[in-house]
Scaffold this active site. Structure first.
Site: not given
Ligand code: F6R
Ligand code: MG
Ligand code: MG
Length: 375
Positions: A13, A230, A233
């Protein structure tokens, strides 16, 4: 020794248009341009650039083997360049998955996801590449079991004598970084006992038991474990080999005729139905989803992806098919049902899994407000 062929899919990403939902053309163009050059200079033999939601996907076929520093560097440099372009355009989350600054020979552990498979080409070698967005590598556990372990899914396990000895599954414990190999059918129950917990145990490779032929390889990155916080994902990729003593193409994609639930979706914090889509619908929209998966079918042929006369790879967009309409409708219906529950479990992930999201920061604020309750 026959010359071996390697299929590598490396994804990242690097930034998205309008939130976290799609990769715009200028970024795909960078991938296409650089891989074309790499093909010209013979570093790779074939390529195909596409996207799964907000992940830029580089499919490469070459003769350099798995974990080759030159191949990984090529992907890394493309992701850097695309992330820079994303930053110039002020796209969202530019460079999101590029967790390290200096390249050190292998993209594993640096943010991008990788699945690779070195093979001796069979007489004909059909393959499927899966790429999913808004979920994690354990999302492939269920279909991997169906494809290679479940005789109610794969008729060949019952009908083809070439498959009767079953398949071996390598399962990675992503929390403790340990792995184990379990064989189906003998250890089927133990296998399910492990991979039924997809957030921790991930099917990373599958081999045919009778001759150890490699049949499947899946990415196993856990970004939050690398970054310590975090960071989204680890939208996974997988390569699966088909036919002639292996599950047929149709047996590989039939598990997706129905949707099933995976971890991920909005903020990586929810259960969501995985929706099989064609490339044209590979954009995560509603509640940043639902989590989507694309599947590309192709032939590996003489060290390349079988191509037309102009050297364009012959790729079949497998889920761009009305046969998957049922799964898509189910996915939308289940998505709506889950969303009615808002932030209440089981729509939201378990407290244990939420540890790897931004929720603990919110709960931290409440700590001082708690007082002892009477028993
Ligand atoms: C999930 C994902 C998105 C974002 C969400 C919030 O993997 O990427 O669902 O978590 O859009 O993003 P931020 O915090 O960047 O506004
Ligand atoms: Mg993103
Ligand atoms: Mg993504």
């Amino acid at each position: 020794m026959p010359k071996k062929t390697t299929v590598s899919i490396i994804k990242c990403d690097v930034g998205s248009l309008a939130g976290h939902h799609t990769v715009p053309k200028p970024l795909l163009d960078i991938g296409e341009k650089r891989l074309k050059e790499a093909q010209k200079s013979r570093l790779i033999n074939s390529h195909y650039v596409f996207h799964a939601g907000d992940d830029l996907e580089l499919l490469m076929v070459h003769n350099k083997g798995e974990n080759n520093p030159k191949i990984h560097e090529l992907a890394w440099n493309i992701f850097q360049e695309a992330a820079k372009k994303a930053a110039d355009l002020k796209l969202y989350g530019a460079g999101q998955d590029l967790l390290r600054t200096a390249f050190s020979g292998n993209v594993r552990g640096m943010g991008p996801g990788v699945a690779e498979m070195e093979i001796e080409e069979r007489g004909s070698d059909p393959m499927v590449v899966f790429a999913a967005d808004k979920t994690e590598p354990g999302a492939f556990n269920y279909p991997m079991f169906k494809i290679f372990g479940d005789p109610t899914n794969t008729a060949g396990l019952v009908i083809d004598p070439g498959m009767m000895e079953g398949f071996k599954f390598e399962v990675l414990d992503v929390m403790e970084n340990k792995k184990v190999v379990l064989k189906c059918p003998e250890e089927m129950y133990e296998l399910i006992a492990l991979i039924g917990t997809p957030g921790r145990y991930v099917v990373s490779h599958v081999w045919r038991a009778r001759d150890n032929l490699i049949c499947a390889a899946t990415s196993t990155t856990r970004l939050s474990l690398i970054a310590g916080k975090y960071v989204g994902k680890d939208d996974p990729v997988s390569i699966v080999r088909a036919q002639h003593g292996l599950p047929a193409l149709g047996e590989i994609i039939v598990p997706f005729m129905h949707t099933y639930f995976v971890e991920g979706w909005m903020r990586g914090s929810h259960w969501g139905p995985l929706m099989p889509v064609g490339l044209k619908d590979s954009r995560c929209t509603v509640f940043d989803g639902p989590p989507r998966i694309v599947a590309l079918g192709f032939q590996v042929s003489h060290g390349k992806i079988a191509s037309d006369d102009d050297d364009n790879p012959l790729i079949s967009d497998l889920f761009d098919d009305p046969a998957f309409d049922l799964a898509r409708r189910e996915a939308v219906e289940y998505a709506a049902a889950l969303r009615r529950m808002g932030e209440f479990e089981p729509a939201r992930l378990s407290a244990e899994t939420m540890e790897y999201t931004t929720l603990p920061k919110v709960l931290e604020k409440l700590k001082g407000k708690f007082v002892k309750a009477e028993s």
